[in-house]
Design a protein around this motif. Structure first.
Motif, mmCIF file in Angstrom:
data_model
loop_
_atom_site.group_PDB
_atom_site.id
_atom_site.type_symbol
_atom_site.label_atom_id
_atom_site.label_comp_id
_atom_site.label_asym_id
_atom_site.label_seq_id
_atom_site.Cartn_x
_atom_site.Cartn_y
_atom_site.Cartn_z
ATOM 1 N N ARG A 5 80.827 7.202 56.224
ATOM 2 C CA ARG A 5 81.148 6.106 55.297
ATOM 3 C C ARG A 5 82.297 5.280 55.839
ATOM 4 O O ARG A 5 83.256 5.814 56.383
ATOM 5 N N ASP A 6 82.194 3.989 55.655
ATOM 6 C CA ASP A 6 83.256 3.069 56.065
ATOM 7 C C ASP A 6 84.106 2.762 54.829
ATOM 8 O O ASP A 6 83.837 1.822 54.085
ATOM 9 N N ASP A 8 87.150 1.649 54.584
ATOM 10 C CA ASP A 8 87.852 0.364 54.647
ATOM 11 C C ASP A 8 86.952 -0.770 54.168
ATOM 12 O O ASP A 8 87.390 -1.639 53.410
ATOM 13 N N ALA A 9 85.725 -0.770 54.587
ATOM 14 C CA ALA A 9 84.791 -1.814 54.167
ATOM 15 C C ALA A 9 84.524 -1.730 52.665
ATOM 16 O O ALA A 9 84.438 -2.752 51.982
ATOM 17 N N GLU A 10 84.402 -0.500 52.150
ATOM 18 C CA GLU A 10 84.179 -0.333 50.717
ATOM 19 C C GLU A 10 85.373 -0.814 49.919
ATOM 20 O O GLU A 10 85.215 -1.456 48.878
ATOM 21 N N ARG A 12 87.558 -3.120 50.868
ATOM 22 C CA ARG A 12 87.570 -4.588 50.949
ATOM 23 C C ARG A 12 86.562 -5.188 49.978
ATOM 24 O O ARG A 12 86.844 -6.170 49.293
ATOM 25 N N ALA A 13 85.379 -4.583 49.902
ATOM 26 C CA ALA A 13 84.352 -5.077 48.988
ATOM 27 C C ALA A 13 84.800 -4.960 47.531
ATOM 28 O O ALA A 13 84.596 -5.880 46.731
ATOM 29 N N LEU A 14 85.430 -3.840 47.191
ATOM 30 C CA LEU A 14 85.950 -3.670 45.831
ATOM 31 C C LEU A 14 87.064 -4.669 45.532
ATOM 32 O O LEU A 14 87.146 -5.212 44.432
ATOM 33 N N ASP A 16 87.416 -7.629 46.915
ATOM 34 C CA ASP A 16 86.773 -8.940 46.757
ATOM 35 C C ASP A 16 86.140 -9.072 45.378
ATOM 36 O O ASP A 16 86.237 -10.113 44.734
ATOM 37 N N LYS A 17 85.489 -8.002 44.923
ATOM 38 C CA LYS A 17 84.856 -8.030 43.613
ATOM 39 C C LYS A 17 85.906 -8.180 42.513
ATOM 40 O O LYS A 17 85.704 -8.941 41.553
ATOM 41 N N THR A 20 87.087 -11.761 42.413
ATOM 42 C CA THR A 20 86.045 -12.606 41.826
ATOM 43 C C THR A 20 86.033 -12.477 40.309
ATOM 44 O O THR A 20 85.950 -13.480 39.589
#
Length: 102
Positions: A5-6, A8-10, A12-14, A16-17, A20
């Motif tokens: 699992r990445d 860091d990417a998760e 960042r996505a959270l 960003d969400k 938003t």
């Protein structure tokens, strides 16, 4: 073999969400202020009114009355419903203003 699992990417996505959702909340608050006509008030008056409402929010009877008045406003039965144009007859429901209550 298991996929790694990445995290860091998760994260960042959270993030960003979350940004938003916060931006959407701010936009909807602005739309609510405009649709109720509160944008005609000075910022100091509006802030003072909100502070008094928060102080009185401890009384459950007030909260229920405010909730029913708010629902009536968005259903077009409110006292200021006539101020809206016919193109915005659904009030805040078009933008999902009342959907995030819990």
């Amino acid at each position: 073999m298991r996929k790694v699992r990445d995290y860091d990417a998760e994260l960042r996505a959270l993030g960003d969400k979350a940004r938003t959702l916060k931006a959407k909340k701010v936009q909807q608050l602005g739309e609510l202020v405009t649709s109720t006509g509160a944008d005609a008030l000075d910022a100091d008056v509006l802030t003072g009114a909100l502070l008094h409402i928060v102080a009185e929010a401890q009384v459950e009877g007030n909260r229920e009355a405010w909730r029913s008045d708010g629902a009536a406003f968005f259903q077009g039965r409110g006292r200021k419903a006539g101020r809206r144009t016919s193109s915005n007859a659904q009030g805040g429901n078009q933008t999902g203003t009342g959907e995030a209550q819990g």
